[in-house]
Design an enzyme around this catalytic site. Structure first.
Site, PDB file in Angstrom:
ATOM      1  N   GLU A 199      48.089  -6.354   3.737  1.00 13.59           N
ATOM      2  CA  GLU A 199      46.996  -7.298   3.985  1.00 13.59           C
ATOM      3  C   GLU A 199      46.120  -6.796   5.129  1.00 13.59           C
ATOM      4  OE1 GLU A 199      45.850 -10.389   2.804  1.00 13.59           O
ATOM      5  OE2 GLU A 199      47.035  -9.908   1.049  1.00 13.59           O
ATOM      6  N   CYS A 239      49.682 -13.073   1.203  1.00  9.06           N
ATOM      7  CA  CYS A 239      48.299 -13.235   0.755  1.00  9.06           C
ATOM      8  C   CYS A 239      47.863 -14.687   0.914  1.00  9.06           C
ATOM      9  CB  CYS A 239      48.174 -12.788  -0.698  1.00  9.06           C
ATOM     10  SG  CYS A 239      46.489 -12.905  -1.341  1.00  9.06           S
TER      11      CYS A 239
END
Length: 226
Positions: free
Chosen positions: A204, A135
């Site tokens: 993601e 992230c």
């Protein structure tokens, strides 16, 4: 090779897929549909609540005071600053804080946050470090890519500026160092770290897709069936 670089090398195809995703490329150009961006704002707001929890759980597992202090500090920073940014994004488009707080997570957001929280509760500190790394590093790398693609300022410029800021770079630098330190201290955890890193990286990529398609929980009815 630093262990964080080894992880990034293994995740390169996922990074490339993220950079080529239409959400990323259209946001960089300023042409992304407003509804897709707002879906990201709403879902990322819900994601960040659990992301902060993961840092707090990691802090409770840390064995040294410095690491514990930093991890708890990051949890506070997410709640105190980064979520404020999302509230500002939302306010610009007429979305009240109360609406953000009642948003239902989309399936991909559920999958990602459940994975992170389960890793935090059940995994080692090293596995947590690897799970949270995509992230941070991912947003920095993708935002730098967006900055290169962007042709002047537009309505999404604040997004790019946030994730290429010096403050965010410093946060990612710490995460990278944390991953390297865990890789060195716990060599027996490296395989688990690689798996955690790749799973988060894949999620993601799916998060961009979720926002772009405005994924929800719509159910197919008999009338919709072919």
């Amino acid at each position: 090779m630093a262990f964080s670089d080894r992880l990034l090398e293994g995740g390169e195809p996922i990074w490339d897929a993220q950079k080529n995703h239409p959400f990323v490329r259209e946001l960089a150009a300023g042409t992304l549909e407003e509804a897709a961006f707002l879906h990201w704002v709403r879902q990322d707001y819900r994601y960040l609540l659990d992301y902060a929890r993961v840092f707090a759980i990691a802090g409770s597992k840390a064995r040294d005071e410095e690491t514990m202090t930093h991890l708890f500090g990051v949890a506070h920073e997410i709640l105190d600053f980064e979520m404020d940014l999302h509230r500002e994004f939302a306010a610009d488009y007429g979305i009240a804080p109360a609406e953000l707080e009642t948003v239902e997570k989309a399936p991909t957001c559920v999958a990602y946050t459940n994975f992170l929280v389960r890793t935090a509760h059940e995994g080692s500190l090293a596995a947590i470090a690897a799970a949270i790394y995509p992230c941070g590093q991912g947003y920095l790398d993708i935002a730098e890519y967006m900055a290169d693609l962007a042709d002047g300022d537009h309505r999404y410029t604040p997004f790019i500026e946030k994730y290429t800021s010096e403050e965010f770079r410093e946060a990612v630098d710490w995460m990278r160092t944390f991953v390297d330190r865990c890789g060195e201290r716990y060599p027996g955890e490296r395989e688990a770290m690689e798996q955690a890193f790749l799973t988060s990286a894949k999620l993601e990529h799916r998060f961009w897709e979720m926002a772009y398609t405005q994924e929800g929980w719509e159910l197919e009815t008999d009338a919709d069936a072919p």
